[in-house]
Scaffold this motif. Structure first.
Motif, PDB file in Angstrom:
ATOM      1  N   ALA A   1      54.871  -7.445  16.830  1.00 19.44           N
ATOM      2  CA  ALA A   1      54.738  -6.007  17.073  1.00 19.44           C
ATOM      3  C   ALA A   1      55.857  -5.495  17.973  1.00 19.44           C
ATOM      4  CB  ALA A   1      53.370  -5.705  17.693  1.00 19.44           C
ATOM      5  N   LEU A   2      56.246  -6.271  18.972  1.00 14.88           N
ATOM      6  CA  LEU A   2      57.353  -5.874  19.852  1.00 14.88           C
ATOM      7  C   LEU A   2      58.675  -5.828  19.083  1.00 14.88           C
ATOM      8  CD1 LEU A   2      56.588  -7.928  23.110  1.00 14.88           C
ATOM      9  CD2 LEU A   2      56.023  -5.538  22.613  1.00 14.88           C
ATOM     10  N   LEU A   3      58.872  -6.800  18.216  1.00 12.11           N
ATOM     11  CA  LEU A   3      60.096  -6.820  17.406  1.00 12.11           C
ATOM     12  C   LEU A   3      60.171  -5.594  16.499  1.00 12.11           C
ATOM     13  CD1 LEU A   3      60.047 -10.593  16.441  1.00 12.11           C
ATOM     14  CD2 LEU A   3      61.841  -9.480  17.784  1.00 12.11           C
ATOM     15  N   LYS A   4      59.062  -5.251  15.904  1.00 17.06           N
ATOM     16  CA  LYS A   4      59.057  -4.103  14.991  1.00 17.06           C
ATOM     17  C   LYS A   4      59.262  -2.796  15.756  1.00 17.06           C
ATOM     18  CE  LYS A   4      56.525  -4.256  11.301  1.00 17.06           C
ATOM     19  NZ  LYS A   4      55.386  -4.327  10.347  1.00 17.06           N
ATOM     20  N   GLN A   5      58.729  -2.723  16.968  1.00 14.99           N
ATOM     21  CA  GLN A   5      58.992  -1.542  17.801  1.00 14.99           C
ATOM     22  C   GLN A   5      60.475  -1.403  18.103  1.00 14.99           C
ATOM     23  OE1 GLN A   5      56.547  -1.522  21.370  1.00 14.99           O
ATOM     24  NE2 GLN A   5      54.753  -2.170  20.191  1.00 14.99           N
ATOM     25  N   ALA A   6      61.177  -2.545  18.163  1.00 13.68           N
ATOM     26  CA  ALA A   6      62.618  -2.535  18.433  1.00 13.68           C
ATOM     27  C   ALA A   6      63.431  -2.326  17.156  1.00 13.68           C
ATOM     28  CB  ALA A   6      63.026  -3.846  19.107  1.00 13.68           C
ATOM     29  N   GLY A   7      62.762  -2.104  16.026  1.00 12.05           N
ATOM     30  CA  GLY A   7      63.458  -1.808  14.778  1.00 12.05           C
ATOM     31  C   GLY A   7      63.842  -3.009  13.944  1.00 12.05           C
ATOM     32  N   VAL A   8      63.320  -4.182  14.280  1.00 16.04           N
ATOM     33  CA  VAL A   8      63.652  -5.406  13.544  1.00 16.04           C
ATOM     34  C   VAL A   8      62.805  -5.494  12.273  1.00 16.04           C
ATOM     35  CG1 VAL A   8      63.684  -7.934  13.646  1.00 16.04           C
ATOM     36  CG2 VAL A   8      64.266  -6.595  15.681  1.00 16.04           C
ATOM     37  N   THR A   9      63.415  -5.852  11.163  1.00 16.53           N
ATOM     38  CA  THR A   9      62.697  -6.180   9.937  1.00 16.53           C
ATOM     39  C   THR A   9      62.283  -7.649  10.034  1.00 16.53           C
ATOM     40  OG1 THR A   9      63.974  -4.599   8.635  1.00 16.53           O
ATOM     41  CG2 THR A   9      62.861  -6.360   7.420  1.00 16.53           C
ATOM     42  N   VAL A  10      60.984  -7.920   9.890  1.00 16.98           N
ATOM     43  CA  VAL A  10      60.470  -9.279  10.077  1.00 16.98           C
ATOM     44  C   VAL A  10      59.941  -9.811   8.738  1.00 16.98           C
ATOM     45  CG1 VAL A  10      58.958 -10.786  11.410  1.00 16.98           C
ATOM     46  CG2 VAL A  10      59.838  -8.671  12.437  1.00 16.98           C
ATOM     47  N   LEU A  11      60.557 -10.895   8.270  1.00 18.45           N
ATOM     48  CA  LEU A  11      60.204 -11.528   7.002  1.00 18.45           C
ATOM     49  C   LEU A  11      59.766 -12.970   7.258  1.00 18.45           C
ATOM     50  CD1 LEU A  11      63.371 -10.427   4.966  1.00 18.45           C
ATOM     51  CD2 LEU A  11      61.196  -9.207   5.130  1.00 18.45           C
ATOM     52  N   ASN A  12      59.176 -13.575   6.254  1.00 20.91           N
ATOM     53  CA  ASN A  12      58.831 -14.997   6.350  1.00 20.91           C
ATOM     54  C   ASN A  12      59.298 -15.732   5.110  1.00 20.91           C
ATOM     55  OD1 ASN A  12      57.216 -17.257   7.699  1.00 20.91           O
ATOM     56  ND2 ASN A  12      56.423 -17.313   5.609  1.00 20.91           N
ATOM     57  N   GLN A  13      59.806 -16.928   5.315  1.00 16.76           N
ATOM     58  CA  GLN A  13      60.034 -17.833   4.203  1.00 16.76           C
ATOM     59  C   GLN A  13      59.370 -19.161   4.521  1.00 16.76           C
ATOM     60  OE1 GLN A  13      64.343 -17.889   3.916  1.00 16.76           O
ATOM     61  NE2 GLN A  13      64.484 -19.778   5.079  1.00 16.76           N
ATOM     62  N   GLY A  14      58.817 -19.754   3.491  1.00 18.42           N
ATOM     63  CA  GLY A  14      58.147 -21.029   3.653  1.00 18.42           C
ATOM     64  C   GLY A  14      58.640 -22.026   2.621  1.00 18.42           C
ATOM     65  N   VAL A  15      58.098 -23.233   2.723  1.00 13.77           N
ATOM     66  CA  VAL A  15      58.411 -24.293   1.774  1.00 13.77           C
ATOM     67  C   VAL A  15      57.092 -24.804   1.214  1.00 13.77           C
ATOM     68  CG1 VAL A  15      59.527 -26.529   1.418  1.00 13.77           C
ATOM     69  CG2 VAL A  15      60.427 -24.963   3.140  1.00 13.77           C
ATOM     70  N   LEU A  16      57.041 -24.995  -0.079  1.00 10.91           N
ATOM     71  CA  LEU A  16      55.851 -25.549  -0.708  1.00 10.91           C
ATOM     72  C   LEU A  16      55.811 -27.043  -0.428  1.00 10.91           C
ATOM     73  CD1 LEU A  16      53.407 -24.807  -2.411  1.00 10.91           C
ATOM     74  CD2 LEU A  16      54.781 -25.230  -4.452  1.00 10.91           C
ATOM     75  N   LEU A  17      54.759 -27.499   0.274  1.00  7.57           N
ATOM     76  CA  LEU A  17      54.685 -28.869   0.764  1.00  7.57           C
ATOM     77  C   LEU A  17      53.378 -29.533   0.343  1.00  7.57           C
ATOM     78  CD1 LEU A  17      55.838 -28.075   4.418  1.00  7.57           C
ATOM     79  CD2 LEU A  17      57.245 -29.176   2.653  1.00  7.57           C
ATOM     80  N   LYS A  18      53.484 -30.702  -0.213  1.00  5.40           N
ATOM     81  CA  LYS A  18      52.310 -31.467  -0.625  1.00  5.40           C
ATOM     82  C   LYS A  18      51.440 -31.778   0.591  1.00  5.40           C
ATOM     83  CE  LYS A  18      51.045 -35.583  -3.298  1.00  5.40           C
ATOM     84  NZ  LYS A  18      51.584 -36.759  -4.033  1.00  5.40           N
ATOM     85  N   GLY A  19      50.150 -31.468   0.477  1.00  5.36           N
ATOM     86  CA  GLY A  19      49.220 -31.763   1.552  1.00  5.36           C
ATOM     87  C   GLY A  19      49.205 -30.744   2.672  1.00  5.36           C
ATOM     88  N   VAL A  20      50.024 -29.703   2.551  1.00  9.32           N
ATOM     89  CA  VAL A  20      50.111 -28.674   3.594  1.00  9.32           C
ATOM     90  C   VAL A  20      49.676 -27.308   3.055  1.00  9.32           C
ATOM     91  CG1 VAL A  20      51.671 -27.407   5.148  1.00  9.32           C
ATOM     92  CG2 VAL A  20      51.912 -29.890   4.878  1.00  9.32           C
ATOM     93  N   ASN A  21      50.302 -26.862   1.986  1.00  6.91           N
ATOM     94  CA  ASN A  21      50.021 -25.513   1.471  1.00  6.91           C
ATOM     95  C   ASN A  21      50.046 -25.475  -0.056  1.00  6.91           C
ATOM     96  OD1 ASN A  21      52.748 -25.791   0.965  1.00  6.91           O
ATOM     97  ND2 ASN A  21      53.407 -24.146   2.339  1.00  6.91           N
ATOM     98  N   ASP A  22      49.692 -26.602  -0.677  1.00 10.96           N
ATOM     99  CA  ASP A  22      49.792 -26.722  -2.133  1.00 10.96           C
ATOM    100  C   ASP A  22      48.482 -26.365  -2.838  1.00 10.96           C
ATOM    101  OD1 ASP A  22      48.635 -28.974  -0.977  1.00 10.96           O
ATOM    102  OD2 ASP A  22      49.415 -30.368  -2.477  1.00 10.96           O
ATOM    103  N   SER A  23      47.806 -25.329  -2.349  1.00 10.17           N
ATOM    104  CA  SER A  23      46.601 -24.842  -3.003  1.00 10.17           C
ATOM    105  C   SER A  23      46.657 -23.322  -3.079  1.00 10.17           C
ATOM    106  CB  SER A  23      45.350 -25.271  -2.231  1.00 10.17           C
ATOM    107  OG  SER A  23      45.246 -24.571  -1.002  1.00 10.17           O
TER     108      SER A  23
END
Length: 338
Positions: free
Chosen positions: A238-260
């Protein structure tokens, strides 16, 4: 206006200094016995373990298969030989024209600001990167400016590493000032996992140089699982966005972590609730030591097809693969079940 920093919060460098450095140190904090530990002596020698305590606090107590724990726990399975996995899976060495610069795409360059991170993710595609040959001393930063001057087509600089936010703000601030002075530049992109694992890295000093920059600033966070995003992360975003920053996320598809389907849907929902827009979900880069995390491209496409049935388009990260030698990332179409 620069948002006011909570002066009672511990400084991020203190939290970094208190990071966990061994499985034996980590297990008791999670209520797990050392008997549940995989052998890890060889893996620790090859790639040290480092996990900040704020990240540990989000792991499920007593769960040896916690998805956050799986990302950081060293395991000698990493040392098994695996055909097709290499130390430089993206062939970045072929696009390293001078010290600390990776120039793969025409209008943007990546600058290796440091070789260190706040967390050592076991699947990291740069775990074998020759940081020693690409470490810029403070006085060498002008070499980046000289390179940009010689390449006027470049209009975006990406700060990467390691993790660029491992640099002190007193170091980052002057670097950003030099970039601000180049009329050709429009955007500054920062790739960092630090605000996820130590949210207090978003402090008054960082927000000050952000506010003083004329560039459009994009912070690309790295989060793979919904449990990584807690209230502390959301407050800093929220502080970053107040400062005008565009906030994105990138992830990696990992077996046993987020593969559902559930894990992917929950991650996108949690990110958006915290003010972070899902951007990319990458297939695994075949890094030596990470084969046990890998999933096939066809599996990834089927999975994201099922995820697409449950999420609106703006919450769907682009499924992508980085193929060496290609002029852009390869976006993969999800396979729909009907």
């Amino acid at each position: 206006m620069i948002p006011i920093q909570n002066t009672t919060a511990p400084h991020w460098s203190t939290e970094l200094a208190q990071a966990i450095k061994s499985p034996a140190e980590l297990m008791p904090l999670l209520g797990l016995s050392e008997q549940t530990l995989p052998p890890a002596a060889q893996a620790m020698t090859s790639f040290k373990m480092l996990v900040p305590r704020p990240f540990v606090a989000r792991m499920e107590y007593g769960n040896a298969n916690d998805p956050l724990l799986r990302q950081v726990l060293a395991d000698d399975i990493e040392m098994l030989p695996s055909a097709g996995y290499s130390k430089d899976p993206l062939e970045e060495g072929n696009h390293n024209p001078q010290k600390a610069i990776v120039h793969k795409y025409e209008r943007r360059i990546l600058v290796i600001t440091t070789g260190t991170c706040a967390v050592n993710c076991r699947y990291c595609f740069r775990r074998h990167f020759p940081y020693g040959d690409n470490q810029l001393a403070q006085k060498e930063w002008d070499s980046v400016i000289d390179y940009l001057t010689q390449h006027p087509e470049v209009n975006e600089v990406i700060l990467s590493g390691g993790d660029p936010l491992m640099l002190k703000d007193s170091q980052l601030g002057p670097h950003i000032e030099k970039l601000n002075a180049l009329p050709q530049l429009k955007r500054l992109r920062i790739h960092s996992r630090l605000p996820i694992v130590i949210p207090n890295r978003i402090n008054h000093e960082l927000l000050e140089w952000i506010n003083n920059s004329r560039l459009d600033i994009i912070l690309v966070l790295h989060s793979n699982h919904a449990n990584e995003i807690d209230q502390a992360v959301a407050e800093k975003v929220a502080l970053l966005k107040q400062a005008g920053v565009t906030v994105l996320n990138q992830g990696v598809l990992l077996k046993g972590v987020n593969d559902s389907v559930e894990a992917q849907v929950d991650l996108s929902e949690r990110l958006f609730s915290a003010g972070i827009l899902p951007y990319y979900m990458f297939t695994f880069d075949p890094i030596e030591g990470g084969a046990h995390f890998d999933l096939s491209v066809s599996f990834a496409q089927r999975l994201m097809g099922q995820v697409a049935e449950k999420l609106p388009g703006y919450l769907m990260p682009k499924l992508a693969k980085e193929i060496p030698g290609q002029p852009a990332k390869t976006v993969l179409a999800p396979t729909l079940s009907r």
